[in-house]
Design a protein around this motif. Structure first.
Motif, PDB file in Angstrom:
ATOM      1  N   LEU A 161       2.141   6.230   9.517  1.00 28.20           N
ATOM      2  CA  LEU A 161       1.445   5.444   8.501  1.00 28.20           C
ATOM      3  C   LEU A 161       0.055   6.015   8.214  1.00 28.20           C
ATOM      4  O   LEU A 161      -0.364   6.111   7.053  1.00 28.20           O
ATOM      5  CB  LEU A 161       1.320   3.986   8.951  1.00 28.20           C
ATOM      6  CG  LEU A 161       2.606   3.155   8.935  1.00 28.20           C
ATOM      7  CD1 LEU A 161       2.406   1.838   9.680  1.00 28.20           C
ATOM      8  CD2 LEU A 161       3.072   2.885   7.505  1.00 28.20           C
ATOM      9  N   GLU A 162      -0.634   6.400   9.263  1.00 26.84           N
ATOM     10  CA  GLU A 162      -1.969   6.964   9.074  1.00 26.84           C
ATOM     11  C   GLU A 162      -1.892   8.326   8.388  1.00 26.84           C
ATOM     12  O   GLU A 162      -2.757   8.654   7.561  1.00 26.84           O
ATOM     13  CB  GLU A 162      -2.674   7.056  10.423  1.00 26.84           C
ATOM     14  CG  GLU A 162      -3.028   5.681  10.993  1.00 26.84           C
ATOM     15  CD  GLU A 162      -3.731   5.757  12.335  1.00 26.84           C
ATOM     16  OE1 GLU A 162      -3.774   6.853  12.925  1.00 26.84           O
ATOM     17  OE2 GLU A 162      -4.220   4.705  12.790  1.00 26.84           O
ATOM     18  N   ARG A 163      -0.842   9.094   8.679  1.00 22.15           N
ATOM     19  CA  ARG A 163      -0.708  10.411   8.046  1.00 22.15           C
ATOM     20  C   ARG A 163      -0.503  10.293   6.534  1.00 22.15           C
ATOM     21  O   ARG A 163      -0.978  11.146   5.782  1.00 22.15           O
ATOM     22  CB  ARG A 163       0.460  11.181   8.659  1.00 22.15           C
ATOM     23  CG  ARG A 163       0.174  11.778  10.032  1.00 22.15           C
ATOM     24  CD  ARG A 163       1.183  12.843  10.405  1.00 22.15           C
ATOM     25  NE  ARG A 163       2.549  12.332  10.487  1.00 22.15           N
ATOM     26  CZ  ARG A 163       3.075  11.816  11.593  1.00 22.15           C
ATOM     27  NH1 ARG A 163       2.352  11.752  12.708  1.00 22.15           N
ATOM     28  NH2 ARG A 163       4.321  11.382  11.596  1.00 22.15           N
ATOM     29  N   VAL A 164       0.192   9.270   6.096  1.00 20.66           N
ATOM     30  CA  VAL A 164       0.415   9.136   4.650  1.00 20.66           C
ATOM     31  C   VAL A 164      -0.745   8.447   3.943  1.00 20.66           C
ATOM     32  O   VAL A 164      -0.732   8.310   2.712  1.00 20.66           O
ATOM     33  CB  VAL A 164       1.737   8.394   4.336  1.00 20.66           C
ATOM     34  CG1 VAL A 164       2.913   9.146   4.921  1.00 20.66           C
ATOM     35  CG2 VAL A 164       1.700   6.936   4.805  1.00 20.66           C
ATOM     36  N   GLY A 165      -1.746   7.995   4.714  1.00 16.86           N
ATOM     37  CA  GLY A 165      -2.953   7.462   4.088  1.00 16.86           C
ATOM     38  C   GLY A 165      -3.194   5.982   4.237  1.00 16.86           C
ATOM     39  O   GLY A 165      -4.058   5.411   3.548  1.00 16.86           O
ATOM     40  N   ILE A 166      -2.464   5.317   5.133  1.00 16.61           N
ATOM     41  CA  ILE A 166      -2.691   3.885   5.362  1.00 16.61           C
ATOM     42  C   ILE A 166      -3.872   3.694   6.310  1.00 16.61           C
ATOM     43  O   ILE A 166      -3.873   4.227   7.424  1.00 16.61           O
ATOM     44  CB  ILE A 166      -1.434   3.210   5.952  1.00 16.61           C
ATOM     45  CG1 ILE A 166      -0.275   3.267   4.969  1.00 16.61           C
ATOM     46  CG2 ILE A 166      -1.733   1.762   6.342  1.00 16.61           C
ATOM     47  CD1 ILE A 166      -0.494   2.496   3.684  1.00 16.61           C
ATOM     48  N   ASP A 167      -4.879   2.942   5.858  1.00 14.98           N
ATOM     49  CA  ASP A 167      -6.026   2.583   6.695  1.00 14.98           C
ATOM     50  C   ASP A 167      -5.638   1.314   7.463  1.00 14.98           C
ATOM     51  O   ASP A 167      -5.767   0.201   6.952  1.00 14.98           O
ATOM     52  CB  ASP A 167      -7.257   2.346   5.826  1.00 14.98           C
ATOM     53  CG  ASP A 167      -8.514   2.053   6.629  1.00 14.98           C
ATOM     54  OD1 ASP A 167      -8.394   1.653   7.811  1.00 14.98           O
ATOM     55  OD2 ASP A 167      -9.626   2.184   6.071  1.00 14.98           O
ATOM     56  N   VAL A 168      -5.154   1.499   8.679  1.00 23.20           N
ATOM     57  CA  VAL A 168      -4.609   0.385   9.448  1.00 23.20           C
ATOM     58  C   VAL A 168      -5.673  -0.673   9.725  1.00 23.20           C
ATOM     59  O   VAL A 168      -5.405  -1.882   9.638  1.00 23.20           O
ATOM     60  CB  VAL A 168      -3.987   0.903  10.761  1.00 23.20           C
ATOM     61  CG1 VAL A 168      -3.528  -0.253  11.626  1.00 23.20           C
ATOM     62  CG2 VAL A 168      -2.809   1.829  10.464  1.00 23.20           C
ATOM     63  N   THR A 169      -6.875  -0.240  10.048  1.00 21.42           N
ATOM     64  CA  THR A 169      -7.951  -1.194  10.329  1.00 21.42           C
ATOM     65  C   THR A 169      -8.236  -2.069   9.117  1.00 21.42           C
ATOM     66  O   THR A 169      -8.435  -3.284   9.229  1.00 21.42           O
ATOM     67  CB  THR A 169      -9.227  -0.452  10.754  1.00 21.42           C
ATOM     68  OG1 THR A 169      -8.955   0.327  11.923  1.00 21.42           O
ATOM     69  CG2 THR A 169     -10.354  -1.428  11.054  1.00 21.42           C
TER      70      THR A 169
ATOM     71  N   ARG B 176       0.825  -1.212   0.000  1.00 17.73           N
ATOM     72  CA  ARG B 176       0.000   0.000   0.000  1.00 17.73           C
ATOM     73  C   ARG B 176       0.856   1.257   0.000  1.00 17.73           C
ATOM     74  O   ARG B 176       0.480   2.267  -0.618  1.00 17.73           O
ATOM     75  CB  ARG B 176      -0.942  -0.028   1.212  1.00 17.73           C
ATOM     76  CG  ARG B 176      -1.915  -1.206   1.175  1.00 17.73           C
ATOM     77  CD  ARG B 176      -2.893  -1.180   2.329  1.00 17.73           C
ATOM     78  NE  ARG B 176      -3.737  -2.380   2.329  1.00 17.73           N
ATOM     79  CZ  ARG B 176      -4.988  -2.409   2.779  1.00 17.73           C
ATOM     80  NH1 ARG B 176      -5.543  -1.311   3.281  1.00 17.73           N
ATOM     81  NH2 ARG B 176      -5.687  -3.527   2.751  1.00 17.73           N
ATOM     82  N   LEU B 177       1.994   1.215   0.667  1.00 19.54           N
ATOM     83  CA  LEU B 177       2.907   2.361   0.654  1.00 19.54           C
ATOM     84  C   LEU B 177       3.452   2.601  -0.748  1.00 19.54           C
ATOM     85  O   LEU B 177       3.575   3.743  -1.194  1.00 19.54           O
ATOM     86  CB  LEU B 177       4.042   2.134   1.648  1.00 19.54           C
ATOM     87  CG  LEU B 177       3.661   2.174   3.129  1.00 19.54           C
ATOM     88  CD1 LEU B 177       4.826   1.688   3.988  1.00 19.54           C
ATOM     89  CD2 LEU B 177       3.246   3.586   3.561  1.00 19.54           C
ATOM     90  N   ASP B 178       3.780   1.522  -1.448  1.00 25.43           N
ATOM     91  CA  ASP B 178       4.249   1.656  -2.833  1.00 25.43           C
ATOM     92  C   ASP B 178       3.170   2.274  -3.711  1.00 25.43           C
ATOM     93  O   ASP B 178       3.466   3.078  -4.607  1.00 25.43           O
ATOM     94  CB  ASP B 178       4.648   0.282  -3.390  1.00 25.43           C
ATOM     95  CG  ASP B 178       6.044  -0.140  -2.972  1.00 25.43           C
ATOM     96  OD1 ASP B 178       6.876   0.746  -2.700  1.00 25.43           O
ATOM     97  OD2 ASP B 178       6.298  -1.367  -2.895  1.00 25.43           O
TER      98      ASP B 178
END
Length: 376
Positions: A334-342, A217-219
Protein backbone atom coordinates in the motif's frame (compact mmCIF):
# COMPACT_ATOMS: atom_id res chain seq x y z
CA UNK A 1 -18.20 -28.47 18.07
CA UNK A 2 -21.63 -27.11 17.18
CA UNK A 3 -23.80 -28.64 14.48
CA UNK A 4 -22.40 -27.96 11.01
CA UNK A 5 -25.57 -26.13 10.02
CA UNK A 6 -25.37 -23.83 13.04
CA UNK A 7 -22.81 -21.42 11.65
CA UNK A 8 -23.10 -18.91 14.48
CA UNK A 9 -22.68 -21.77 16.95
CA UNK A 10 -19.51 -22.82 15.20
CA UNK A 11 -18.22 -19.25 15.28
CA UNK A 12 -18.93 -19.10 19.01
CA UNK A 13 -17.26 -22.47 19.57
CA UNK A 14 -14.18 -21.11 17.82
CA UNK A 15 -13.78 -18.58 20.62
CA UNK A 16 -15.46 -15.58 18.96
CA UNK A 17 -18.03 -13.89 21.19
CA UNK A 18 -20.98 -12.73 19.09
CA UNK A 19 -22.32 -9.34 20.14
CA UNK A 20 -25.14 -7.40 18.48
CA UNK A 21 -24.28 -3.90 17.29
CA UNK A 22 -27.70 -2.42 17.99
CA UNK A 23 -30.19 -1.72 20.75
CA UNK A 24 -33.66 -0.18 20.94
CA UNK A 25 -36.57 -0.28 23.35
CA UNK A 26 -38.67 -1.99 20.70
CA UNK A 27 -36.04 -4.73 20.43
CA UNK A 28 -36.06 -5.09 24.22
CA UNK A 29 -39.83 -5.15 24.61
CA UNK A 30 -40.75 -7.26 21.58
CA UNK A 31 -38.71 -10.27 22.62
CA UNK A 32 -36.34 -9.86 19.68
CA UNK A 33 -33.25 -9.57 21.86
CA UNK A 34 -34.34 -12.58 23.92
CA UNK A 35 -34.68 -14.54 20.67
CA UNK A 36 -31.21 -13.56 19.49
CA UNK A 37 -29.74 -14.59 22.83
CA UNK A 38 -31.60 -17.90 22.77
CA UNK A 39 -31.25 -18.85 19.09
CA UNK A 40 -28.36 -16.87 17.59
CA UNK A 41 -25.62 -17.18 20.23
CA UNK A 42 -25.66 -13.42 20.93
CA UNK A 43 -23.83 -12.81 24.21
CA UNK A 44 -23.50 -9.02 24.28
CA UNK A 45 -24.63 -5.70 22.82
CA UNK A 46 -22.83 -2.56 21.72
CA UNK A 47 -24.44 0.84 21.28
CA UNK A 48 -23.29 4.21 20.00
CA UNK A 49 -24.88 7.64 19.47
CA UNK A 50 -26.02 6.71 15.95
CA UNK A 51 -27.85 3.64 17.25
CA UNK A 52 -29.66 5.65 19.92
CA UNK A 53 -30.52 8.47 17.51
CA UNK A 54 -32.11 5.95 15.15
CA UNK A 55 -33.96 4.12 17.93
CA UNK A 56 -35.47 7.25 19.43
CA UNK A 57 -36.41 8.72 16.05
CA UNK A 58 -38.17 5.55 14.87
CA UNK A 59 -39.71 4.08 18.00
CA UNK A 60 -42.99 4.91 19.72
CA UNK A 61 -42.00 2.76 22.69
CA UNK A 62 -40.30 5.76 24.31
CA UNK A 63 -43.45 7.91 24.39
CA UNK A 64 -44.57 7.02 27.91
CA UNK A 65 -41.18 7.76 29.45
CA UNK A 66 -40.89 10.97 27.43
CA UNK A 67 -44.27 12.16 28.75
CA UNK A 68 -43.16 11.40 32.31
CA UNK A 69 -39.89 13.28 31.78
CA UNK A 70 -41.73 16.26 30.32
CA UNK A 71 -44.24 16.29 33.18
CA UNK A 72 -41.54 16.65 35.79
CA UNK A 73 -39.64 19.26 33.80
CA UNK A 74 -36.53 17.23 33.04
CA UNK A 75 -33.86 19.08 31.09
CA UNK A 76 -32.89 17.86 27.63
CA UNK A 77 -29.60 16.42 28.90
CA UNK A 78 -31.38 14.66 31.76
CA UNK A 79 -33.97 13.22 29.39
CA UNK A 80 -31.37 11.82 27.00
CA UNK A 81 -29.41 10.34 29.89
CA UNK A 82 -32.48 8.67 31.41
CA UNK A 83 -33.83 7.35 28.09
CA UNK A 84 -30.54 5.79 27.00
CA UNK A 85 -29.47 4.42 30.38
CA UNK A 86 -32.89 2.83 30.86
CA UNK A 87 -32.41 0.79 27.67
CA UNK A 88 -28.87 -0.17 28.60
CA UNK A 89 -29.89 -1.15 32.14
CA UNK A 90 -32.71 -3.31 30.75
CA UNK A 91 -30.30 -4.98 28.31
CA UNK A 92 -27.79 -5.60 31.10
CA UNK A 93 -30.52 -7.41 33.03
CA UNK A 94 -31.35 -9.57 30.02
CA UNK A 95 -27.70 -10.61 29.77
CA UNK A 96 -27.25 -11.21 33.50
CA UNK A 97 -27.36 -15.01 33.15
CA UNK A 98 -24.78 -14.93 30.34
CA UNK A 99 -22.59 -12.65 32.42
CA UNK A 100 -22.71 -15.05 35.34
CA UNK A 101 -22.21 -18.17 33.20
CA UNK A 102 -19.10 -16.72 31.54
CA UNK A 103 -17.56 -15.36 34.74
CA UNK A 104 -18.11 -11.83 33.51
CA UNK A 105 -16.38 -12.23 30.16
CA UNK A 106 -19.58 -11.89 28.12
CA UNK A 107 -23.10 -10.72 28.85
CA UNK A 108 -21.81 -7.20 28.37
CA UNK A 109 -23.65 -4.07 27.22
CA UNK A 110 -21.81 -0.92 26.14
CA UNK A 111 -22.81 2.72 26.40
CA UNK A 112 -20.70 5.56 25.04
CA UNK A 113 -19.69 8.79 26.69
CA UNK A 114 -20.98 11.97 25.06
CA UNK A 115 -18.89 12.15 21.84
CA UNK A 116 -18.57 15.91 22.19
CA UNK A 117 -16.13 15.17 25.03
CA UNK A 118 -13.73 13.15 22.84
CA UNK A 119 -11.03 15.81 23.07
CA UNK A 120 -11.46 16.50 26.80
CA UNK A 121 -9.86 13.96 29.13
CA UNK A 122 -11.22 15.26 32.44
CA UNK A 123 -14.78 15.57 31.14
CA UNK A 124 -14.61 12.09 29.59
CA UNK A 125 -13.58 10.54 32.91
CA UNK A 126 -16.33 12.39 34.79
CA UNK A 127 -18.94 11.29 32.24
CA UNK A 128 -17.71 7.68 32.32
CA UNK A 129 -18.02 7.51 36.11
CA UNK A 130 -21.48 9.13 35.96
CA UNK A 131 -22.67 6.59 33.39
CA UNK A 132 -21.32 3.71 35.49
CA UNK A 133 -23.28 4.96 38.49
CA UNK A 134 -26.42 5.78 36.48
CA UNK A 135 -26.71 2.34 34.86
CA UNK A 136 -25.60 0.62 38.07
CA UNK A 137 -24.99 -2.82 36.57
CA UNK A 138 -21.78 -4.86 36.91
CA UNK A 139 -21.95 -6.07 33.30
CA UNK A 140 -21.81 -2.58 31.82
CA UNK A 141 -18.94 -1.41 29.63
CA UNK A 142 -18.44 2.34 29.27
CA UNK A 143 -17.21 3.26 25.80
CA UNK A 144 -14.35 5.75 25.57
CA UNK A 145 -12.89 6.75 22.19
CA UNK A 146 -9.19 6.10 21.59
CA UNK A 147 -8.37 9.70 20.76
CA UNK A 148 -5.14 11.16 22.12
CA UNK A 149 -7.14 12.70 24.96
CA UNK A 150 -9.05 9.47 25.44
CA UNK A 151 -5.96 7.39 26.17
CA UNK A 152 -5.29 8.81 29.67
CA UNK A 153 -9.05 8.84 30.32
CA UNK A 154 -9.08 5.07 29.76
CA UNK A 155 -6.44 4.56 32.44
CA UNK A 156 -8.12 6.86 34.92
CA UNK A 157 -11.53 5.25 34.43
CA UNK A 158 -10.20 1.72 34.84
CA UNK A 159 -8.31 2.84 37.94
CA UNK A 160 -11.71 3.55 39.53
CA UNK A 161 -12.78 -0.06 38.95
CA UNK A 162 -14.95 0.76 35.93
CA UNK A 163 -14.98 -1.64 32.95
CA UNK A 164 -14.26 0.01 29.60
CA UNK A 165 -14.91 -0.60 25.91
CA UNK A 166 -12.29 1.42 24.04
CA UNK A 167 -13.78 2.50 20.72
CA UNK A 168 -12.72 4.12 17.45
CA UNK A 169 -9.38 2.31 17.13
CA UNK A 170 -8.05 2.31 13.58
CA UNK A 171 -4.28 1.85 13.73
CA UNK A 172 -2.07 -0.75 15.38
CA UNK A 173 0.10 2.08 16.71
CA UNK A 174 -2.87 3.59 18.54
CA UNK A 175 -3.98 0.12 19.64
CA UNK A 176 -0.65 -0.41 21.39
CA UNK A 177 -1.25 2.82 23.33
CA UNK A 178 -4.71 1.52 24.24
CA UNK A 179 -3.27 -1.73 25.59
CA UNK A 180 -0.67 0.21 27.55
CA UNK A 181 -3.44 2.42 28.98
CA UNK A 182 -5.35 -0.70 29.98
CA UNK A 183 -2.40 -2.25 31.78
CA UNK A 184 -1.69 1.04 33.54
CA UNK A 185 -5.34 1.22 34.55
CA UNK A 186 -5.22 -2.25 36.07
CA UNK A 187 -2.02 -1.40 37.93
CA UNK A 188 -3.64 1.72 39.39
CA UNK A 189 -6.86 -0.13 40.16
CA UNK A 190 -4.86 -2.69 42.11
CA UNK A 191 -3.13 0.08 44.02
CA UNK A 192 -6.56 1.58 44.73
CA UNK A 193 -7.74 -1.68 46.25
CA UNK A 194 -10.06 -2.85 43.47
CA UNK A 195 -10.59 -6.52 42.66
CA UNK A 196 -9.03 -6.97 39.21
CA UNK A 197 -11.29 -9.93 38.47
CA UNK A 198 -14.24 -7.56 38.28
CA UNK A 199 -12.65 -5.22 35.73
CA UNK A 200 -13.11 -6.07 32.06
CA UNK A 201 -12.25 -4.33 28.82
CA UNK A 202 -12.44 -4.78 25.08
CA UNK A 203 -10.61 -2.79 22.42
CA UNK A 204 -12.90 -2.01 19.48
CA UNK A 205 -10.85 -2.17 16.32
CA UNK A 206 -12.81 -0.80 13.37
CA UNK A 207 -12.63 -2.91 10.23
CA UNK A 208 -14.80 -2.07 7.20
CA UNK A 209 -14.21 1.67 7.45
CA UNK A 210 -10.50 1.04 6.78
CA UNK A 211 -11.30 -0.62 3.45
CA UNK A 212 -13.77 2.14 2.55
CA UNK A 213 -11.15 4.85 3.01
CA UNK A 214 -8.20 2.96 1.52
CA UNK A 215 -10.18 1.66 -1.47
CA UNK A 216 -11.29 5.20 -2.29
CA UNK A 217 -7.66 6.30 -2.36
CA UNK A 218 -6.58 3.28 -4.39
CA UNK A 219 -9.23 4.09 -6.99
CA UNK A 220 -7.92 7.65 -7.14
CA UNK A 221 -4.39 6.37 -7.80
CA UNK A 222 -5.84 4.09 -10.45
CA UNK A 223 -2.83 1.96 -11.38
CA UNK A 224 -3.15 -1.79 -11.79
CA UNK A 225 -0.99 -2.35 -8.72
CA UNK A 226 -3.16 -0.01 -6.68
CA UNK A 227 -6.49 -1.48 -7.78
CA UNK A 228 -5.21 -4.99 -7.05
CA UNK A 229 -4.90 -4.03 -3.37
CA UNK A 230 -8.56 -3.10 -2.92
CA UNK A 231 -10.31 -4.95 -0.13
CA UNK A 232 -7.10 -6.08 1.54
CA UNK A 233 -6.22 -3.28 3.97
CA UNK A 234 -8.88 -3.83 6.64
CA UNK A 235 -8.24 -7.53 7.21
CA UNK A 236 -4.48 -7.01 7.16
CA UNK A 237 -4.83 -4.24 9.73
CA UNK A 238 -6.96 -6.39 12.03
CA UNK A 239 -4.56 -9.31 11.74
CA UNK A 240 -1.63 -7.09 12.68
CA UNK A 241 -3.67 -5.89 15.64
CA UNK A 242 -4.24 -9.43 16.82
CA UNK A 243 -0.53 -10.15 16.60
CA UNK A 244 0.07 -7.11 18.81
CA UNK A 245 -2.57 -8.40 21.25
CA UNK A 246 -0.84 -11.78 21.47
CA UNK A 247 2.52 -10.13 22.07
CA UNK A 248 1.36 -7.77 24.81
CA UNK A 249 -0.79 -10.22 26.75
CA UNK A 250 1.89 -12.89 26.67
CA UNK A 251 4.31 -10.42 28.25
CA UNK A 252 5.65 -10.13 31.78
CA UNK A 253 3.77 -6.93 32.59
CA UNK A 254 0.39 -8.56 32.08
CA UNK A 255 1.50 -11.81 33.71
CA UNK A 256 2.01 -9.93 36.96
CA UNK A 257 -1.51 -8.51 36.73
CA UNK A 258 -3.01 -11.85 35.71
CA UNK A 259 -1.60 -13.36 38.89
CA UNK A 260 -3.86 -10.94 40.77
CA UNK A 261 -6.92 -11.74 38.66
CA UNK A 262 -6.38 -9.34 35.78
CA UNK A 263 -8.16 -10.23 32.53
CA UNK A 264 -6.85 -9.79 28.99
CA UNK A 265 -8.35 -6.89 27.08
CA UNK A 266 -9.92 -8.74 24.15
CA UNK A 267 -9.88 -7.30 20.63
CA UNK A 268 -13.37 -6.51 19.39
CA UNK A 269 -13.95 -6.40 15.64
CA UNK A 270 -16.27 -3.44 15.06
CA UNK A 271 -17.71 -1.97 11.88
CA UNK A 272 -18.11 -5.47 10.45
CA UNK A 273 -21.03 -4.72 8.16
CA UNK A 274 -19.71 -4.80 4.59
CA UNK A 275 -20.10 -1.45 2.84
CA UNK A 276 -18.87 -2.47 -0.63
CA UNK A 277 -21.48 -4.66 -2.38
CA UNK A 278 -18.71 -6.26 -4.44
CA UNK A 279 -17.37 -7.97 -1.30
CA UNK A 280 -18.95 -11.00 0.41
CA UNK A 281 -21.41 -9.77 3.03
CA UNK A 282 -19.80 -11.94 5.71
CA UNK A 283 -16.21 -11.00 4.83
CA UNK A 284 -15.31 -9.30 8.11
CA UNK A 285 -16.61 -12.24 10.12
CA UNK A 286 -15.39 -15.21 8.07
CA UNK A 287 -11.87 -13.84 7.80
CA UNK A 288 -11.46 -12.82 11.44
CA UNK A 289 -12.17 -16.11 13.18
CA UNK A 290 -9.76 -16.41 16.07
CA UNK A 291 -10.09 -17.21 19.76
CA UNK A 292 -10.32 -14.56 22.48
CA UNK A 293 -12.05 -11.99 20.29
CA UNK A 294 -15.46 -10.36 19.99
CA UNK A 295 -17.26 -9.66 16.72
CA UNK A 296 -20.05 -7.11 17.09
CA UNK A 297 -22.40 -7.28 14.11
CA UNK A 298 -25.38 -5.36 12.80
CA UNK A 299 -28.40 -7.66 12.72
CA UNK A 300 -28.23 -7.87 8.91
CA UNK A 301 -24.69 -9.24 9.10
CA UNK A 302 -25.64 -11.58 11.94
CA UNK A 303 -28.37 -13.17 9.83
CA UNK A 304 -26.09 -13.33 6.79
CA UNK A 305 -23.50 -15.28 8.79
CA UNK A 306 -26.20 -17.58 10.15
CA UNK A 307 -27.39 -18.25 6.61
CA UNK A 308 -24.21 -18.58 4.56
CA UNK A 309 -21.16 -17.66 6.61
CA UNK A 310 -17.98 -19.42 5.61
CA UNK A 311 -17.06 -20.80 9.02
CA UNK A 312 -15.38 -23.72 7.26
CA UNK A 313 -14.06 -27.12 8.22
CA UNK A 314 -15.06 -29.81 10.66
CA UNK A 315 -12.79 -28.29 13.28
CA UNK A 316 -11.91 -24.73 14.17
CA UNK A 317 -10.19 -22.94 11.28
CA UNK A 318 -8.17 -20.01 12.58
CA UNK A 319 -8.08 -17.29 9.90
CA UNK A 320 -5.87 -14.87 11.84
CA UNK A 321 -3.04 -16.43 13.85
CA UNK A 322 0.23 -16.58 11.95
CA UNK A 323 -0.85 -14.07 9.30
CA UNK A 324 1.11 -11.05 10.54
CA UNK A 325 3.93 -11.34 8.00
CA UNK A 326 1.51 -11.51 5.07
CA UNK A 327 -0.49 -8.62 6.55
CA UNK A 328 2.70 -6.58 6.85
CA UNK A 329 3.41 -7.22 3.18
CA UNK A 330 -0.01 -5.80 2.28
CA UNK A 331 0.81 -2.58 4.10
CA UNK A 332 4.23 -2.35 2.49
CA UNK A 333 2.53 -2.70 -0.89
CA UNK A 334 0.00 0.00 0.00
CA UNK A 335 2.79 2.41 0.85
CA UNK A 336 4.63 1.55 -2.38
CA UNK A 337 1.64 2.56 -4.51
CA UNK A 338 1.33 5.85 -2.63
CA UNK A 339 -1.09 5.30 0.26
CA UNK A 340 -0.26 7.52 3.26
CA UNK A 341 -1.34 5.08 5.96
CA UNK A 342 -0.94 7.57 8.80
CA UNK A 343 -3.20 10.04 7.02
CA UNK A 344 -5.78 7.29 6.47
CA UNK A 345 -6.00 6.61 10.19
CA UNK A 346 -6.18 10.29 11.09
CA UNK A 347 -8.97 10.86 8.58
CA UNK A 348 -10.91 7.87 9.90
CA UNK A 349 -10.59 8.95 13.53
CA UNK A 350 -11.71 12.50 12.77
CA UNK A 351 -14.57 11.20 10.65
CA UNK A 352 -15.61 8.78 13.38
CA UNK A 353 -15.74 11.44 16.07
CA UNK A 354 -17.56 13.81 13.72
CA UNK A 355 -20.18 11.19 12.80
CA UNK A 356 -20.94 10.44 16.43
CA UNK A 357 -21.12 14.14 17.29
CA UNK A 358 -23.64 14.66 14.48
CA UNK A 359 -25.64 11.65 15.66
CA UNK A 360 -25.62 13.02 19.20
CA UNK A 361 -26.95 16.32 17.90
CA UNK A 362 -29.70 14.42 16.04
CA UNK A 363 -30.48 12.56 19.25
CA UNK A 364 -30.78 15.79 21.21
CA UNK A 365 -33.00 17.36 18.56
CA UNK A 366 -35.24 14.27 18.42
CA UNK A 367 -35.69 14.14 22.18
CA UNK A 368 -36.30 17.89 22.38
CA UNK A 369 -39.03 17.53 19.77
CA UNK A 370 -40.61 14.67 21.70
CA UNK A 371 -40.46 16.62 24.97
CA UNK A 372 -42.07 19.65 23.28
CA UNK A 373 -44.83 17.48 21.83
CA UNK A 374 -45.48 15.83 25.19
CA UNK A 375 -45.92 19.20 26.88
CA UNK A 376 -48.71 20.29 24.49
Amino acid sequence: MSDKTDLLGRLSAAGVSIWLDDLSRERLQSGNLDELIRDKHVVGVTTNPTIFATALADGESYNEQVRELAARGASLEEAVRELTTADVRHACDKFRDVWQATDGVDGRVSIEVDPRLAKDCDATVAEALDLWKAVDRPNLLVKIPATEEGIPAITRTLAEGVSVNVTLIFSVERYRLVMDAYLAGLEQAKANGHDLRSIHSVASFFVSRVDSEVDKRLDAIGTDDAVALKGKAALANARLAYAAFQEVFAGERFAALAADGGRPQRPLWASTGVKNPDYPDTLYVDQLVVADTVNTMPEKTLHAVADHGRITGDAFVDTVTGTADAAGEVYAALERVGIDVTDVYLALENEGVDKFEKSWTELLETVQGQLDAAEK
